[in-house]
Structures are given as structure tokens and as C-alpha cells.
Design a protein around this motif. Structure first.
Motif: not given
Lengths: 348, 348
Positions: B192, B195-196, B200-201, B225
Motif C-alpha cells: 500500500k 496512509k491517508g 494510495s486509497s 502497509t
DNA sequence: AAAATCTATGCAATCGATTGCATTACTTTC
DNA sequence: GAAAGTAATGCAATCGATTGCATAGATTTT
């Protein structure tokens, strides 16, 4: 052309009206707070807060003949080497309140465009990261009546009277050659950088000096015409493969050429470092993560950028007059990783 | 502060005197040549040549309330992905007569600094290459009374009413997953991004959608992660090695993580693609030259930069008024190289 | 207490380019 | 040939911040 904003941005006059002082006083309160009384300073601060005033840089630049910006001219932003240097420049410039304008891939013969940034009051000075320009013309810019503040970084312009921030490419390349020699290699090749480039010729000369100091063999067909790109390295690999007598180690003029070289010899069946040791130059981020991790000479890129920006801004803000060109020469550092090993003959 | 030049730069007044016309006429001769007679135009041109006149941008900016410069804010110039986009932006801007100011690593909470470039008349608009900013605050900048011309590129800010130029990350990631599935993999992992981060998402979601569409197995311990750096990829590699049941293929959120990953598993004794296939995202220059050459999704980075710059300048020069936010969504392209292969079970 | 000194502030010119309006000169029309 | 129209150009105000000089008021010196 004229932008129409519903509400105009607040000016120093607006602040003055609200603080009930003159614009002159507002200007002084903001730029030299000790020159006004506490009471005035507070009233002005409050008025600035209320109006949301920000100083109009164009007006200030016009009045002061200073843009509070520097122009950075580079041959290729896309190249990670330059972009790291630019990063450091930007940081230092921001710290001192300067904006950074970039001019990328400006043509050699386009120095006028750079000068015009200065003449048109968009930038107060030039930070040049490219040595391939007409030194004579550039020198003329730094003299009266233009007096362009100029720092040349990364690439020197030999014999020209500029302030420069460079690394010692000759010595670093010599170190690289010596390291390979000490590892036991006697047949060492070099992937040359682009023709006509100062860095290329210094690294080549340093490399040859290293060989010479150990009286090592030097062969023309081990001096590969190359360049600074991965494709250039790959071409050198093809040339090496075709040789009857191959070097056991190769020093590339930069990391990208080294990577392209290793990549191509692997494809063609040779192993690094088993069949041939390879060294690069720069220590790009990828160098540590490449397979095999690359032995290289690390250039202090951040320091180069920071010092160059610092020197340029000092020059811009310094007293005008004759200034002796200053030369900063930084040292590179040998980083040993896995792409180099003793030659096959010395291994068990 | 005030720079002292031996000879001042020639102004429009100097040109006017030599051409024996008024400054107004010089201005018109230069900006709208058809508005003056041939004779006047020639006299002005000649006077410009004699004096070496260059327009003072500060004065022009002050009068016109336009700086002819754009501000590009990016999270990290050192990253080759961004520097290529910046390259394209710079080129397009230069073509249209705009300067490019860069603001690097500006903090998330520092959007005011970006706005102030506009308010202080240093830049006419903002090109934001970072989605991790306060959307609400940013949206306020684009409305009255500020009316900041703004384009968000590379990273979208979901649900916010901005002009954006992005690539279809969800679909591209889904394509990547489908490609690995079609190659015969059934156990596929994902490194991934940070985060945030929107990219990525979206890539994660696209990847999972791909798996789902083939009803492939999805395991939490195969979702590593990670982040966008090589070190992040290396960390994921350690995590993978520690697993009892390992995926046979891994899709990394970008090329750098993929490279760090491959590098680390090689060090730990696994081979790519023999033991594990690896895909990246971006198609950086290094991807083709890495060992093994990296299968990846190529993003049209130049196009993104060019379109973004184009859109921003259109916005700056366009008629003010309500403009419906435009969204450009470009497609990425699958580039198959050697880092992916059918899983061991399917090979002879 | 008058004179001298110092401090805080305001006035007004200045930086250089642009442009609305006014003026002049020239062309067209009846 | 007078009126109307058009084209080329000049005048002067304007954009917003800075600063030399002048001035008013406060403070110190004699």
C-alpha cells in the motif's frame, strides 16, 4: 488582461486608514518596527489583522528594484541529481524570504532569456547549474552595466571568473580508480560522460590520473563513449561485450550510466560484480536499492544547493563593488556497496 | 536594499525619447503593433534595439495586477515523478510566457503561504500537486473575495469543487490486478501507499476490485502497509518473507516501492519473478533499466503536467465569472516487462 | 526658561508601464 | 467645401510601497 476581483485586495492605504496613521508609518511599522512607538505598532498590527493585508510584491519590487526571487537555470529538472540540488536551493531561498523561479532546458544559445529575467526585474540573480554556456557572454552579464549576480554550481566553467560551488570531480574520480586498483583490478574501463561536458572531462582526467599513479594499463577500447543516461550506459555495455579482452571493472561517469550498463550486461549474460565490477558517481537514491547495490562516489548534493543559494543571496544583498570570485569546492565520499568486488583472478 | 547599478536599466521613457514619440506610443507599438503606423513601429523597434530595452515586469505587474507567473506547490521535487511533471508544466508555461515559481514540501497547514503568493501579486494562480491539504480552506481561496485560480493535479481532493487533472488510479490498479490474475496468479499481495493519501486509497481500492471481480483470495496479511519510498518497499519485503503462506505476486503502489521490495527480497534470497512477480506503478525511467525490468502502469506524466498548466493559464486569462470545475481524467497504460511471470505452479 | 537635540510621524515624490480620454490630422461623403 | 468619421498619437492618472525631507512634539542641556 486586468483581473476583476469583486473586492480589491487591501492595500497599505487601507491599513493606514484603519490604524489612523499614514501609509508611511504603516510601512515603517512593518519593516522596521523599532522605528515606531509601541502604541502605533499595535494599532497597525491590529489593522493588518482586520483587513487581512498582504504586501503587494510588484509595487515593492518596482520601488526597490528588487524582486526577492532568484532564477535557477538547469539542463534537466527531470534528472534526480538536479532535482535534489533544486530542493536544497529552494529550501535555503525560502528561509531567506526569496522565491525560486525555474528555467528548465534552456538552450545554450539562449542566455539572453536568462539575462532578461534579471533585466525585467523578475529575478535578482541567477543560479546556473549548467556549464555548457558561452562563458564570454555570461561574463559580460556580470560586469557593468548589467551586473547580474551569478553563481555557477555543479558544473564549473573553466577559467571564467565566476563564483562557483562545485565538487572536486577530478579528485573523486581518481579516488574511484584507486579504490578499484586497490581491490586488485588491473584492467579497468571507463564509461565517459557526454562530450564537451566539464564534469565528463574532469572525471575522465581524474580516472586516468588514478590509473597512471598505479602505472595501470590504459586502453582506448576500454574508454567507452557514453553519456549520463541509462541508455548511454546500456550502449557501453554492448561495446564491452563485443571486446575480446574485457576490463574486469568499469567506472561510469554517473550512477545512471552505471545502472544502464549493469542492466544491459545482465541481460546479455554477464554478472555484476562476478564478471565485472561497476562503480557509479553521485549516489542517487536508487544506488542503494539497485541490484546489486551500487558502489559510487557520493556528491554532497544538498550542501551544493544550499551553499549556492546562500552565496547568491549574499551576493544580491551584499554591498555592490568589486568582489573577488569565490570558489567553493566540496569533497565527495566513497560509498562501497556490492557492485564492486575483487577480480575473478583473485577470488578463491 | 536598493540596488545601485552604475547605469540604470533603460525604461520605456528612454525608448520614447529616442524614437521621438510618447511612452504611450511605445507601449502600444510593443503590445499591439497594428495600432501604430509602420513608420512609428520601425522607429520604436530601432530605439528598443539601440537602448537594449527590456520591459520591467514589476511595473507591468503593478499596473495590470498580473504577475505572469504561476506557483507550483509540490510535496517533493526530489521525487522523479514530480520532477517530470514539473518539467512539462515549466515547458507549457514558458510557451505561454509565464514564469514558474516552485514551493516545495510546503506543510499541509501552510496553505496560507500559498495564498499569499497570489495575494502579494507574485503569482497569478496555483498549481497544486498535493492532495493532502485542507479542502475546505482551499475551497475558500477559490471563492470571493480571493478568487484564486487553482488547478489540482496528480492527486485529487475528493468531493471538492476544484479543477483537476488526474489519472484514473482506480481503473489502472484494477487493470494491474487483472493482468496478474490473467497470468495465472491466485495469491496476490499489495504494497500500500502512504496512509491517508488519495492515490494510495484509490490504487488499493482498484486492486481489491480487480481481485473481487475474479473472486480471488484476499488476505489481510498480504496487504502490506507501505509507502511511496524504496525503504517502504524494503520493509514490505521483510514482512512478506516472514509469512508462512506467501503471495506469488505483489502489486506495489508505485515503482519506487516495487524497486525497494525487489531489492530487499533479492538480498534475502528470493528471486523476482521466479519466486514472486512484482508490479509497480508510474513507469519511472529506472523501471525499464532495473533488474529485472519492471512491469508497471505507465502514467502519462508529461500530459498531466502540460494539461494542468494549460488549464491553469486558461483559467487565469479567461473571463472571470462562474466556471464549472472541469475534471480531466487520463488513462494509464500497462507496460509488461520481466518482473512478472506466471506463478511457479504453472511453469514447466 | 530658552536653546539644542532627538523622536515619531506625515507629506509628497518616486519607481515604470498602461490606458481612458482628448486632440490632431487625415479621409470620406454628400 | 463643410460635416462627419476615422486613425494615430499624446496627456495624465493610476497601480501600491518606500523614503528623503520637513515638522511637530518631547526631552535634555545650559
Amino acid at each position: 488582461m486586468e483581473r476583476e476581483t469583486a473586492e480589491k485586495a487591501p492595500t497599505i492605504q487601507d491599513v493606514a486608514r484603519i490604524a489612523q496613521v499614514s501609509a508611511a508609518t504603516v510601512s515603517r511599522a512593518l519593516s522596521r518596527p523599532e522605528r515606531v512607538t509601541d502604541a502605533t505598532r499595535n494599532r497597525v498590527s491590529e489593522a493588518v489583522r482586520i483587513t487581512g493585508y498582504t504586501l503587494n510584491q510588484s509595487a515593492r519590487s518596482l520601488r526597490l528594484r528588487a524582486a526577492r526571487a532568484i532564477l535557477v537555470a538547469l539542463p534537466d529538472i527531470g534528472n534526480p541529481f538536479f532535482s535534489t540540488v533544486l530542493d536544497a536551493i529552494e529550501r535555503e531561498a525560502a528561509r531567506r524570504g526569496y522565491g525560486v523561479l525555474v528555467a528548465n532546458r534552456f538552450a545554450r544559445d539562449n542566455t539572453d532569456a536568462l539575462r532578461d529575467y534579471f533585466l525585467s526585474n523578475r529575478a535578482d540573480g541567477l543560479l546556473l547549474l549548467d556549464g555548457s554556456v558561452d562563458a564570454e557572454q555570461l561574463a559580460a552579464f556580470t560586469r557593468a552595466p548589467i551586473n547580474l549576480p551569478l553563481i555557477v554550481a555543479c558544473e564549473s566553467i573553466p577559467g571564467a571568473p565566476f563564483h562557483t560551488v562545485i565538487t572536486d570531480n577530478f579528485y573523486a574520480a581518481k579516488q574511484a580508480a584507486l579504490y578499484l586498483l586497490q581491490s586488485g583490478h588491473t584492467r579497468i574501463g571507463h564509461i565517459k560522460g557526454p562530450k564537451g561536458n566539464v564534469l565528463s572531462s574532469e572525471r575522465e582526467a581524474g580516472f586516468l590520473a588514478g590509473l597512471a599513479s598505479a602505472s595501470a594499463e590504459r586502453r582506448e577500447d576500454w574508454m567507452f563513449t557514453g553519456g549520463f543516461s541509462m541508455d548511454d550506459g546500456a550502449r557501453a555495455a554492448k561495446a564491452l561485450i563485443a571486446l575480446k579482452i574485457r576490463p574486469t571493472a568499469v567506472f561510469a561517469a554517473n550512477d545512471e550510466a552505471a545502472i544502464g550498463f549493469i542492466s544491459e550486461i545482465s541481460r546479455l549474460g554477464l554478472k555484476c560484480p562476478d564478471d565485472v565490477s561497476v562503480m557509479g558517481f553521485d549516489d542517487l537514491e536508487i544506488a542503494a536499492h539497485f541490484q546489486p547495490p551500487l558502489t559510487t562516489m557520493r556528491q554532497p548534493r544538498e550542501a551544493v544547493g544550499r551553499l549556492a543559494a546562500e552565496a547568491l543571496i549574499d551576493l544580491i544583498e551584499g554591498a555592490p563593488g568589486k568582489i573577488v570570485p569565490k570558489q567553493f569546492v566540496l569533497s565527495s565520499e566513497l560509498i562501497v556497496r556490492k557492485s564492486t568486488a575483487p577480480p575473478p583472478s583473485l577470488r578463491s
